[in-house]
Enzyme design. Structure first.
Site, mmCIF file in Angstrom:
data_model
loop_
_atom_site.group_PDB
_atom_site.id
_atom_site.type_symbol
_atom_site.label_atom_id
_atom_site.label_comp_id
_atom_site.label_asym_id
_atom_site.label_seq_id
_atom_site.Cartn_x
_atom_site.Cartn_y
_atom_site.Cartn_z
ATOM 1 N N GLU A 101 -47.140 -73.195 26.200
ATOM 2 C CA GLU A 101 -46.017 -72.262 26.177
ATOM 3 C C GLU A 101 -46.156 -71.189 27.253
ATOM 4 O O GLU A 101 -47.254 -70.919 27.745
ATOM 5 C CB GLU A 101 -45.929 -71.612 24.798
ATOM 6 N N CYS A 114 -45.863 -64.747 31.540
ATOM 7 C CA CYS A 114 -47.178 -64.950 30.923
ATOM 8 C C CYS A 114 -47.387 -66.464 30.847
ATOM 9 O O CYS A 114 -46.616 -67.183 30.217
ATOM 10 C CB CYS A 114 -47.168 -64.302 29.541
ATOM 11 N N CYS A 121 -57.705 -73.697 23.490
ATOM 12 C CA CYS A 121 -58.731 -72.916 24.180
ATOM 13 C C CYS A 121 -60.085 -73.194 23.550
ATOM 14 O O CYS A 121 -60.204 -73.182 22.323
ATOM 15 C CB CYS A 121 -58.401 -71.426 24.081
ATOM 16 N N CYS A 125 -61.620 -67.501 19.665
ATOM 17 C CA CYS A 125 -61.629 -66.142 19.086
ATOM 18 C C CYS A 125 -60.883 -66.171 17.747
ATOM 19 O O CYS A 125 -59.782 -66.738 17.668
ATOM 20 C CB CYS A 125 -60.954 -65.167 20.034
ATOM 21 N N CYS A 128 -57.007 -65.076 17.327
ATOM 22 C CA CYS A 128 -56.043 -65.604 18.297
ATOM 23 C C CYS A 128 -55.488 -66.941 17.828
ATOM 24 O O CYS A 128 -56.244 -67.838 17.434
ATOM 25 C CB CYS A 128 -56.757 -65.753 19.642
ATOM 26 N N SER A 226 -61.159 -59.424 28.621
ATOM 27 C CA SER A 226 -60.837 -59.221 27.203
ATOM 28 C C SER A 226 -62.106 -58.774 26.485
ATOM 29 O O SER A 226 -62.937 -59.591 26.117
ATOM 30 C CB SER A 226 -60.309 -60.518 26.601
ATOM 31 N N CYS A 345 -50.321 -65.368 22.386
ATOM 32 C CA CYS A 345 -50.537 -66.733 22.855
ATOM 33 C C CYS A 345 -50.735 -67.713 21.703
ATOM 34 O O CYS A 345 -51.396 -67.448 20.730
ATOM 35 C CB CYS A 345 -51.710 -66.785 23.823
HETATM 36 N N1 SAH Z 1 -58.250 -66.495 27.290
HETATM 37 C C1 SAH Z 1 -57.931 -65.370 28.098
HETATM 38 C C2 SAH Z 1 -56.475 -65.254 28.445
HETATM 39 C C3 SAH Z 1 -55.476 -65.596 27.389
HETATM 40 S S1 SAH Z 1 -55.435 -64.525 26.014
HETATM 41 C C4 SAH Z 1 -58.428 -64.105 27.436
HETATM 42 O O1 SAH Z 1 -58.810 -64.132 26.280
HETATM 43 O O2 SAH Z 1 -58.460 -63.099 28.136
HETATM 44 C C5 SAH Z 1 -54.665 -63.070 26.685
HETATM 45 C C6 SAH Z 1 -54.898 -61.824 25.876
HETATM 46 O O3 SAH Z 1 -54.178 -61.912 24.626
HETATM 47 C C7 SAH Z 1 -56.362 -61.591 25.543
HETATM 48 O O4 SAH Z 1 -56.734 -60.264 25.823
HETATM 49 C C8 SAH Z 1 -56.383 -61.893 24.069
HETATM 50 O O5 SAH Z 1 -57.445 -61.263 23.413
HETATM 51 C C9 SAH Z 1 -55.024 -61.417 23.613
HETATM 52 N N2 SAH Z 1 -54.598 -61.914 22.301
HETATM 53 C C10 SAH Z 1 -54.890 -63.091 21.725
HETATM 54 N N3 SAH Z 1 -54.325 -63.183 20.497
HETATM 55 C C11 SAH Z 1 -53.670 -62.014 20.290
HETATM 56 C C12 SAH Z 1 -52.887 -61.496 19.203
HETATM 57 N N4 SAH Z 1 -52.681 -62.191 18.106
HETATM 58 N N5 SAH Z 1 -52.367 -60.265 19.346
HETATM 59 C C13 SAH Z 1 -52.542 -59.545 20.484
HETATM 60 N N6 SAH Z 1 -53.265 -59.989 21.537
HETATM 61 C C14 SAH Z 1 -53.822 -61.205 21.438
HETATM 62 FE FE1 SF4 Z 2 -59.055 -68.318 24.098
HETATM 63 FE FE2 SF4 Z 2 -58.251 -65.950 25.014
HETATM 64 FE FE3 SF4 Z 2 -57.406 -66.868 22.611
HETATM 65 FE FE4 SF4 Z 2 -59.951 -66.119 22.915
HETATM 66 S S1 SF4 Z 2 -58.140 -64.809 23.100
HETATM 67 S S2 SF4 Z 2 -59.248 -67.989 21.900
HETATM 68 S S3 SF4 Z 2 -60.368 -66.737 24.996
HETATM 69 S S4 SF4 Z 2 -56.946 -67.741 24.589
#
Ligand code: SAH
Ligand code: SF4
Length: 374
Positions: A101, A114, A121, A125, A128, A226, A345
């Site tokens: 997406e 974005c 991934c 995390c 996420c 992050s 994401c």
């Molecule tokens: N994997 C990379 C880039 C994609 S995630 C990374 O982690 O940096 C992009 C950002 O969105 C990251 O800072 C991540 O921690 C944040 N993110 C993920 N899930 C989220 C959520 N549910 N609410 C707010 N930010 C979120």
């Molecule tokens: Fe992957 Fe970024 Fe989501 Fe962590 S926050 S699971 S690194 S996409």
């Protein structure tokens, strides 16, 4: 709102998958001069809906292109919008049936996309939506570019252009390093979208060797780390790659990146109520970062189904931001663009998959490596 459309067959290669030399060769084989390549790219960048619409190309060439190629590797399968249409999120089916997406955010003076770099991934995390699902595969450079070309195509009728790109969609860009760097170069191609790397943010969970490598690429992108926690014990849990590359190494790599490139590093902090928003967290962050080389972005957590986390209240967010500021750091609080569009994401994909499980993709044989290449 989520709408789904039916897929069509995908037999020809997408035109964007051809490198420059390959396109020139193809044109030569079809009796066409080299300057047609520039014309075709110009049409792709301006959002031509079909080869037929590229009306300054000879009719025969348009027919040959349509017979040999698809315009894009991506097939839109669901769309949602929020903020009165200013934020739109697209779910695309890739070749091999996986889905990814991307989210377009329109602001008064810029339009930011974005973008996703992987299906799922491998970092996992716990807060996420992408990290909750299975890892699928790395995207190819042209599949990343095609997200930007499709966004441009959709913006064109309103006279808008894509100005910024952030690698903050699905996936860990540094775990798909070569394709991501190639896609940044493609995005910058003046014959295509001409988006300068200065208007591109690459966000990473912290793959230290790749940060050092990126610093040497002579690509002036902004690096976003992050962080989410400033002590290893908590970060090991929130961002599991921390067990491999702990905070000390990560911050040293980011500092070297800032020194080598002369560009400030941006630190992302998803604020999770009662988990990483205490005075202790703010003080630890203040001790960890160098105010001259860093900028902190607080992101209120966007709720993800089937998790125990909570977003912060407005008051506690302000208090946390003030406390970090009082430690001398630059802080901004990210707006919550696209909440209704499931914009964090992986969320549109998660919802669409619940509605239609086949969207998850069944092409496991298509996956390239089960993990990251750091
Ligand atoms: N994997 C990379 C880039 C994609 S995630 C990374 O982690 O940096 C992009 C950002 O969105 C990251 O800072 C991540 O921690 C944040 N993110 C993920 N899930 C989220 C959520 N549910 N609410 C707010 N930010 C979120
Ligand atoms: Fe992957 Fe970024 Fe989501 Fe962590 S926050 S699971 S690194 S996409």
């Amino acid at each position: 709102m989520v709408t789904a459309t039916l897929p069509s067959s995908a037999s020809c290669p997408p035109i964007t998958s051809l490198r420059s030399e390959a396109l020139l060769e193809w044109l030569d084989e079809h009796g066409q001069p080299a300057f047609r390549a520039k014309q075709i790219r110009g049409w792709l960048a301006r959002g031509a809906p079909s080869f037929e619409a590229m009306h300054d190309l000879p009719a025969g060439l348009r027919a040959d292109l349509a017979a040999g190629f698809r315009l894009s590797s991506l097939e839109p399968v669901a769309e949602s919008s929020a903020d009165r249409g200013l934020t739109t999120k697209l779910l695309y089916r890739l070749d091999g049936a996986f889905t990814v997406e991307s989210v377009t955010m329109r602001y008064p003076r810029r339009t930011t996309l974005c973008i996703s770099s992987q299906v799922g991934c491998p970092i996992g995390c716990p807060f996420c939506a992408t990290g909750q699902g299975k890892f699928g595969r790395n995207l190819k450079a042209h599949e990343i570019l095609d997200q930007a070309l499709d966004a441009s195509r959709r913006l064109a009728p309103a006279g808008k252009r894509l100005s910024h790109v952030v690698f903050m969609g699905m996936g860990e860009p540094m775990a798909n390093y070569a394709a991501v760097v190639e896609s940044v170069r493609l995005l910058a191609d003046p014959d295509l979208l001409g988006i300068s790397p200065r208007r591109v943010v690459v966000s990473t969970a912290g793959l230290v060797p790749r940060i050092a490598q990126l610093a040497e690429e002579k690509l002036p992108v902004t690096l976003a780390i992050s962080l989410h926690a400033a002590r290893d014990e908590l970060r090991d849990y929130l961002v599991p790659i921390n067990r491999r590359y702990p905070l000390g190494e990560l911050v040293a790599a980011a500092r070297d990146f800032a020194r080598t490139t002369g560009r400030r590093v941006s630190y992302e902090w998803v604020v999770l109520a009662g988990v990483n928003d205490s005075d202790r967290d703010a003080d630890e962050l203040g001790r960890l970062l160098d105010p001259y080389l860093s900028h902190v972005n607080l992101i209120p957590w966007n709720p993800v189904d089937d998790t125990e986390f909570k977003g912060p209240s407005r008051n506690s967010l302000t208090r946390f931001a003030d406390r970090i500021r009082s430690r001398g750091l630059n802080v901004t609080v990210r707006d919550t663009r696209g909440r209704e569009a499931d914009a964090a994401c992986g969320q549109l994909r998660a919802r669409a998959m619940r509605a239609e499980p086949t969207l998850a993709g069944n092409a496991i044989a298509d996956s390239e490596g089960s993990s990251f290449d750091a």
